[in-house]
Motif scaffolding. Sequence first.
Motif, PDB file in Angstrom:
ATOM      1  N   PHE A 151       0.826  -1.192   0.000  1.00 49.42           N
ATOM      2  CA  PHE A 151       0.000   0.000   0.000  1.00 49.42           C
ATOM      3  C   PHE A 151       0.865   1.249   0.000  1.00 49.42           C
ATOM      4  CE2 PHE A 151      -2.473  -3.337   1.967  1.00 49.42           C
ATOM      5  CZ  PHE A 151      -3.686  -3.238   1.304  1.00 49.42           C
ATOM      6  N   GLU A 152       0.355   2.228  -0.673  1.00 44.00           N
ATOM      7  CA  GLU A 152       1.012   3.515  -0.648  1.00 44.00           C
ATOM      8  C   GLU A 152       0.418   4.287   0.515  1.00 44.00           C
ATOM      9  OE1 GLU A 152       1.070   5.654  -4.483  1.00 44.00           O
ATOM     10  OE2 GLU A 152       0.369   7.340  -3.296  1.00 44.00           O
ATOM     11  N   GLN A 153       1.263   4.689   1.442  1.00 43.98           N
ATOM     12  CA  GLN A 153       0.759   5.406   2.605  1.00 43.98           C
ATOM     13  C   GLN A 153       1.219   6.849   2.571  1.00 43.98           C
ATOM     14  OE1 GLN A 153       0.908   3.660   6.444  1.00 43.98           O
ATOM     15  NE2 GLN A 153       1.150   1.585   5.665  1.00 43.98           N
ATOM     16  N   ASN A 154       0.357   7.706   2.975  1.00 49.70           N
ATOM     17  CA  ASN A 154       0.761   9.105   3.091  1.00 49.70           C
ATOM     18  C   ASN A 154       0.347   9.624   4.466  1.00 49.70           C
ATOM     19  OD1 ASN A 154      -2.000   9.358   2.696  1.00 49.70           O
ATOM     20  ND2 ASN A 154      -1.712   9.573   0.494  1.00 49.70           N
ATOM     21  N   ASP A 155       0.363  10.903   4.626  1.00 52.36           N
ATOM     22  CA  ASP A 155       0.090  11.462   5.948  1.00 52.36           C
ATOM     23  C   ASP A 155      -1.388  11.484   6.304  1.00 52.36           C
ATOM     24  OD1 ASP A 155       2.739  11.844   6.288  1.00 52.36           O
ATOM     25  OD2 ASP A 155       2.741  13.907   5.565  1.00 52.36           O
ATOM     26  N   THR A 156      -2.215  11.269   5.336  1.00 58.25           N
ATOM     27  CA  THR A 156      -3.641  11.252   5.618  1.00 58.25           C
ATOM     28  C   THR A 156      -4.025   9.894   6.183  1.00 58.25           C
ATOM     29  OG1 THR A 156      -4.309  10.378   3.487  1.00 58.25           O
ATOM     30  CG2 THR A 156      -3.996  12.770   3.636  1.00 58.25           C
ATOM     31  N   GLU A 157      -5.293   9.742   6.468  1.00 59.39           N
ATOM     32  CA  GLU A 157      -5.774   8.465   7.007  1.00 59.39           C
ATOM     33  C   GLU A 157      -6.047   7.462   5.894  1.00 59.39           C
ATOM     34  OE1 GLU A 157      -6.930   6.579   9.989  1.00 59.39           O
ATOM     35  OE2 GLU A 157      -5.051   7.605  10.385  1.00 59.39           O
ATOM     36  N   GLN A 158      -5.618   7.804   4.679  1.00 61.58           N
ATOM     37  CA  GLN A 158      -5.942   6.932   3.565  1.00 61.58           C
ATOM     38  C   GLN A 158      -4.720   6.190   3.038  1.00 61.58           C
ATOM     39  OE1 GLN A 158      -7.986   9.482   0.756  1.00 61.58           O
ATOM     40  NE2 GLN A 158      -9.937   8.687   1.489  1.00 61.58           N
ATOM     41  N   VAL A 159      -4.966   5.014   2.550  1.00 55.66           N
ATOM     42  CA  VAL A 159      -3.907   4.260   1.891  1.00 55.66           C
ATOM     43  C   VAL A 159      -4.410   3.855   0.513  1.00 55.66           C
ATOM     44  CG1 VAL A 159      -2.857   3.345   3.988  1.00 55.66           C
ATOM     45  CG2 VAL A 159      -4.712   2.096   2.890  1.00 55.66           C
ATOM     46  N   LYS A 160      -3.478   3.601  -0.382  1.00 55.41           N
ATOM     47  CA  LYS A 160      -3.860   3.220  -1.732  1.00 55.41           C
ATOM     48  C   LYS A 160      -3.170   1.923  -2.094  1.00 55.41           C
ATOM     49  CE  LYS A 160      -3.199   5.041  -6.320  1.00 55.41           C
ATOM     50  NZ  LYS A 160      -2.633   6.196  -7.011  1.00 55.41           N
ATOM     51  N   CYS A 161      -3.942   0.986  -2.560  1.00 58.78           N
ATOM     52  CA  CYS A 161      -3.397  -0.300  -2.972  1.00 58.78           C
ATOM     53  C   CYS A 161      -2.601  -0.123  -4.257  1.00 58.78           C
ATOM     54  CB  CYS A 161      -4.529  -1.301  -3.179  1.00 58.78           C
ATOM     55  SG  CYS A 161      -3.962  -2.874  -3.820  1.00 58.78           S
ATOM     56  N   VAL A 192      -8.485   3.039  -3.131  1.00 60.15           N
ATOM     57  CA  VAL A 192      -8.159   3.911  -2.018  1.00 60.15           C
ATOM     58  C   VAL A 192      -9.117   3.622  -0.878  1.00 60.15           C
ATOM     59  CG1 VAL A 192      -8.035   6.294  -1.220  1.00 60.15           C
ATOM     60  CG2 VAL A 192      -7.262   5.713  -3.520  1.00 60.15           C
ATOM     61  N   LEU A 193      -8.565   3.367   0.288  1.00 61.12           N
ATOM     62  CA  LEU A 193      -9.432   3.171   1.447  1.00 61.12           C
ATOM     63  C   LEU A 193      -8.760   3.723   2.690  1.00 61.12           C
ATOM     64  CD1 LEU A 193      -9.606  -0.673   2.211  1.00 61.12           C
ATOM     65  CD2 LEU A 193      -7.941   0.342   0.729  1.00 61.12           C
ATOM     66  N   THR A 194      -9.538   3.981   3.700  1.00 58.22           N
ATOM     67  CA  THR A 194      -8.963   4.528   4.915  1.00 58.22           C
ATOM     68  C   THR A 194      -8.278   3.415   5.694  1.00 58.22           C
ATOM     69  OG1 THR A 194     -10.905   4.155   6.282  1.00 58.22           O
ATOM     70  CG2 THR A 194     -10.819   6.230   5.062  1.00 58.22           C
ATOM     71  N   LYS A 195      -7.371   3.807   6.588  1.00 63.59           N
ATOM     72  CA  LYS A 195      -6.679   2.814   7.404  1.00 63.59           C
ATOM     73  C   LYS A 195      -7.665   2.037   8.269  1.00 63.59           C
ATOM     74  CE  LYS A 195      -2.368   5.314   7.387  1.00 63.59           C
ATOM     75  NZ  LYS A 195      -1.580   6.353   8.040  1.00 63.59           N
ATOM     76  N   ALA A 196      -8.705   2.745   8.721  1.00 60.11           N
ATOM     77  CA  ALA A 196      -9.729   2.095   9.539  1.00 60.11           C
ATOM     78  C   ALA A 196     -10.439   1.013   8.723  1.00 60.11           C
ATOM     79  CB  ALA A 196     -10.732   3.116  10.050  1.00 60.11           C
ATOM     80  N   GLU A 197     -10.756   1.337   7.475  1.00 60.37           N
ATOM     81  CA  GLU A 197     -11.419   0.357   6.603  1.00 60.37           C
ATOM     82  C   GLU A 197     -10.520  -0.843   6.354  1.00 60.37           C
ATOM     83  OE1 GLU A 197     -14.400   3.135   3.887  1.00 60.37           O
ATOM     84  OE2 GLU A 197     -12.333   2.841   3.298  1.00 60.37           O
ATOM     85  N   LEU A 198      -9.247  -0.555   6.179  1.00 54.88           N
ATOM     86  CA  LEU A 198      -8.284  -1.621   5.926  1.00 54.88           C
ATOM     87  C   LEU A 198      -8.184  -2.549   7.144  1.00 54.88           C
ATOM     88  CD1 LEU A 198      -6.204  -2.714   3.914  1.00 54.88           C
ATOM     89  CD2 LEU A 198      -4.509  -1.235   4.978  1.00 54.88           C
ATOM     90  N   ARG A 199      -8.122  -1.939   8.313  1.00 54.88           N
ATOM     91  CA  ARG A 199      -8.066  -2.734   9.548  1.00 54.88           C
ATOM     92  C   ARG A 199      -9.311  -3.591   9.676  1.00 54.88           C
ATOM     93  NH1 ARG A 199      -5.561   1.472  12.339  1.00 54.88           N
ATOM     94  NH2 ARG A 199      -7.570   2.371  12.815  1.00 54.88           N
TER      95      ARG A 199
END
Length: 78
Positions: free
Chosen positions: A21-31, A37-44
């Motif tokens: 996943f591509e992670q940035n400073d926001t709460e979102q990550v991108k596969c 694109v989904l939030t870290k919470a969604e991923l968890r």
Amino acid sequence: MKDNYDRSISLQCPTCGGTDFEQNDTEQVKCYRCERVLTKAELREANNGLVEAEVEDLKAELLKDVRDDFKKMFSKWK
Ligand SMILES: [Zn+2]
């Protein structure tokens, strides 16, 4: 008994199963694979089952180690 039970759990993309996943400073990550694109919470959330399975696995491993240790301990008393 082993001192270290650390293990890494790779979170998986719920869409394609990718683990990068591509992670940035926001709460979102991108596969990387499917570009979802989904939030870290969604991923968890999506990986809850995975983590549970890992915990079960670890419990079994721990139990086995404890049992082996007891066996060794008792064998010394003979
Ligand atoms: Zn994906």
